[in-house]
Design a protein around this motif. Structure first.
Motif, PDB file in Angstrom:
ATOM      1  N   LEU A 110       0.831  -1.204   0.000  1.00  0.00           N
ATOM      2  CA  LEU A 110       0.000   0.000   0.000  1.00  0.00           C
ATOM      3  C   LEU A 110       0.867   1.256   0.000  1.00  0.00           C
ATOM      4  O   LEU A 110       0.652   2.177  -0.798  1.00  0.00           O
ATOM      5  N   LEU A 111       1.857   1.308   0.891  1.00  0.00           N
ATOM      6  CA  LEU A 111       2.702   2.495   0.984  1.00  0.00           C
ATOM      7  C   LEU A 111       3.471   2.727  -0.310  1.00  0.00           C
ATOM      8  O   LEU A 111       3.610   3.867  -0.774  1.00  0.00           O
ATOM      9  N   ALA A 112       3.982   1.651  -0.892  1.00  0.00           N
ATOM     10  CA  ALA A 112       4.754   1.793  -2.125  1.00  0.00           C
ATOM     11  C   ALA A 112       3.889   2.322  -3.267  1.00  0.00           C
ATOM     12  O   ALA A 112       4.292   3.241  -4.000  1.00  0.00           O
ATOM     13  N   VAL A 113       2.704   1.758  -3.432  1.00  0.00           N
ATOM     14  CA  VAL A 113       1.814   2.193  -4.512  1.00  0.00           C
ATOM     15  C   VAL A 113       1.373   3.639  -4.300  1.00  0.00           C
ATOM     16  O   VAL A 113       1.347   4.444  -5.245  1.00  0.00           O
ATOM     17  N   MET A 114       1.046   3.992  -3.066  1.00  0.00           N
ATOM     18  CA  MET A 114       0.616   5.363  -2.797  1.00  0.00           C
ATOM     19  C   MET A 114       1.745   6.355  -3.025  1.00  0.00           C
ATOM     20  O   MET A 114       1.550   7.431  -3.588  1.00  0.00           O
ATOM     21  N   GLY A 119       3.303  10.579  -5.921  1.00  0.00           N
ATOM     22  CA  GLY A 119       4.482  11.300  -6.405  1.00  0.00           C
ATOM     23  C   GLY A 119       4.347  11.653  -7.877  1.00  0.00           C
ATOM     24  O   GLY A 119       4.663  12.773  -8.295  1.00  0.00           O
ATOM     25  N   ALA A 120       3.851  10.715  -8.668  1.00  0.00           N
ATOM     26  CA  ALA A 120       3.626  10.976 -10.089  1.00  0.00           C
ATOM     27  C   ALA A 120       2.556  12.039 -10.279  1.00  0.00           C
ATOM     28  O   ALA A 120       2.669  12.912 -11.166  1.00  0.00           O
ATOM     29  N   ALA A 121       1.513  12.000  -9.461  1.00  0.00           N
ATOM     30  CA  ALA A 121       0.451  13.008  -9.557  1.00  0.00           C
ATOM     31  C   ALA A 121       1.009  14.399  -9.279  1.00  0.00           C
ATOM     32  O   ALA A 121       0.649  15.376  -9.958  1.00  0.00           O
ATOM     33  N   GLY A 122       1.881  14.506  -8.288  1.00  0.00           N
ATOM     34  CA  GLY A 122       2.496  15.798  -7.993  1.00  0.00           C
ATOM     35  C   GLY A 122       3.341  16.308  -9.133  1.00  0.00           C
ATOM     36  O   GLY A 122       3.324  17.506  -9.462  1.00  0.00           O
ATOM     37  N   PHE A 350      -3.231  -7.694  -4.654  1.00  0.00           N
ATOM     38  CA  PHE A 350      -2.414  -7.536  -3.456  1.00  0.00           C
ATOM     39  C   PHE A 350      -2.818  -8.465  -2.322  1.00  0.00           C
ATOM     40  O   PHE A 350      -2.057  -8.648  -1.367  1.00  0.00           O
ATOM     41  N   GLY A 351      -4.012  -9.056  -2.414  1.00  0.00           N
ATOM     42  CA  GLY A 351      -4.442  -9.969  -1.355  1.00  0.00           C
ATOM     43  C   GLY A 351      -3.575 -11.201  -1.250  1.00  0.00           C
ATOM     44  O   GLY A 351      -3.536 -11.864  -0.212  1.00  0.00           O
ATOM     45  N   ARG A 352      -2.831 -11.518  -2.331  1.00  0.00           N
ATOM     46  CA  ARG A 352      -1.960 -12.685  -2.299  1.00  0.00           C
ATOM     47  C   ARG A 352      -0.842 -12.542  -1.284  1.00  0.00           C
ATOM     48  O   ARG A 352      -0.271 -13.535  -0.839  1.00  0.00           O
TER      49      ARG A 352
END
Length: 439
Positions: A110-114, A119-122, A350-352
């Motif tokens: 979760l942290l990595a994807v966010m 970061g890309a959005a910024g 990601f549930g895996r």
């Protein structure tokens, strides 16, 4: 007498799984009625907690504040898991290793994807305030993970105290909770200590359930316990010693949450005769298993997805009724359905991380490496608690969690004996989601 509790069973307690599923569903639905981003004329964005602004919310949240119930069920399954691992020749370091891996890996993703996405959005020109709003969306599920980890990692120590003096251990932790509450006015930073003391005290209520202590109480006695806990809760809030709003009492937690935990533990035992037949229904049993094995993914991702979806809608011409109006409330089922549709692919991917078996070494486990992984895991958590969650801290947290996972996976050991069969059999694996147990 009340029905047998979880401690009397040899496998998973389906009633606990059902209660956990209900709690998770209630949290997801509740957040859909809370998150309401507002785009102002000057271009700024704020978030309103619509549900908390309703006049009827305060008495209702007394009933639907289920966070203590998460820790009660986690205490019951956690103690049973530790005892099984110990009986198979396992150690406290192995137990901590399992807990960290099964809880930190989904959070790492979760942290990595966010971090990468925001970061890309910024970089693409999204206003920094909108990015920070999204970052804040990750804070609520992560604080629970931190508190839950702190309680679960202490299970071997607290179980030893519980074995020697169960009621004294519960009383001592409760006394620490009261002491912190009394001193938080003079030392505000001390209030964060109850993230450990209080949730460990509530977890002890689950220990008592695992040992059948609630089962040995008559039904009238359970009713009396629930009424007494709520009476004390009403007294301390009525006198102004604590706020009446349980959301205010949640973070940092106060004695009110412990009182709710006592009431909920008693009500859980009272409800067991009615819930047990429902759990025996084939499709219910299947639903509980499928939901349970990926419940942490649902918990961690639902709020960031909800905030992101709501934020993106601000940029579209879709009608956005003012928060709290009748059209806004009528739109909540649509919002919930959209959130569930977003969750399906996320849970599939990601549930895996929750389902992957983690080998239990019954022969060797390096305690210093496990201790180092614990420290690395809690470094970003402590930084977020003291200074707030930022985009940079999301990235640092993902790195720290990844380091912890690498350290733990690098611990050598051969799977053998009962622990090996436990880790490979998906029917016996713990549900590493809300209040998970390593089965």
């Amino acid at each position: 007498m009340a029905s047998p509790g979880p401690g009397t069973a040899t496998g998973r307690d389906p009633v606990i799984d059902l209660v956990r599923f209900f709690c998770l569903a209630l949290v997801v639905v509740g957040h859909c009625m809370m998150v309401s981003p507002v785009l102002h004329a000057d271009g700024t964005v704020t978030t309103e907690n619509t549900l908390a602004e309703q006049d009827w919310f305060v008495p209702v949240i007394w009933i639907f504040m289920v966070m203590p119930l998460f820790f009660v069920t986690g205490g019951a399954t956690g103690l049973q898991s530790w005892r099984r691992l110990k009986a198979a020749g396992g150690t406290a370091a192995q137990f901590v290793r399992l807990r960290l891996l099964r809880l930190v890996r989904p959070a790492m993703a979760l942290l990595a994807v966010m971090f990468l996405g925001l970061g890309a959005a910024g970089l693409m020109g999204v206003h920094p305030q909108v990015v920070q709003l999204m970052v804040a969306g990750a804070a609520m599920p992560l604080w629970f993970l931190a508190a839950y980890l702190a309680a679960q990692l202490n299970i071997p120590l607290l179980a030893a105290c519980h074995t020697r003096a169960p009621w004294l251990t519960t009383a001592a932790l409760s006394a620490l909770v009261v002491a912190v509450d009394c001193l938080r006015g003079a030392l505000p930073a001390l209030a964060c200590a109850n993230l450990v003391f209080l949730w460990c005290a509530v977890q002890q209520l689950g220990f008592l359930a695992a040992d059948g202590c609630w089962y040995r109480v008559s039904r009238s006695g359970l009713v009396g316990i629930a009424l007494a806990a709520n009476l004390v809760l009403g007294t301390v809030t009525g006198l102004g010693l604590y706020p009446g709003n349980m959301l205010v009492n949640l973070n940092p937690p106060t004695l009110c949450l412990l009182l709710l935990g006592v009431s909920q533990a008693a009500i859980l035992e009272l409800s067991r005769p009615a819930l047990a037949p429902l759990c025996a229904v084939r499709w219910v049993h299947g639903l509980l298993y499928r939901a349970g094995v990926r419940s942490l993914t649902v918990y961690l991702w639902h709020l960031p997805l909800l905030v992101g979806m709501s934020g993106l809608l601000l940029l579209t011409p879709v009608p956005k009724p003012p928060s709290g109006t009748a059209p806004w409330w009528w739109a909540r089922p649509v919002v919930l359905l959209a959130l569930l549709l977003l969750l399906l692919p996320v849970v599939a991917v990601f549930g895996r991380l929750e389902e992957r078996p983690t080998a239990v070494s019954t022969s060797r486990c390096r305690a210093p490496a496990v201790a180092a992984a614990v420290v690395v895991t809690f470094l970003p958590v402590a930084a977020a608690a003291l200074g707030g969650l930022t985009l940079e801290l999301l990235g640092a947290g993902a790195v720290c969690f990844a380091i912890a996972v690498l350290v733990l996976r690098g611990i050598p050991g051969r799977v053998s004996g009962p622990a090996a069969s436990t880790s490979r059999d998906p029917r016996r694996r713990g549900h590493p989601g809300i209040a998970s147990g390593v089965k």
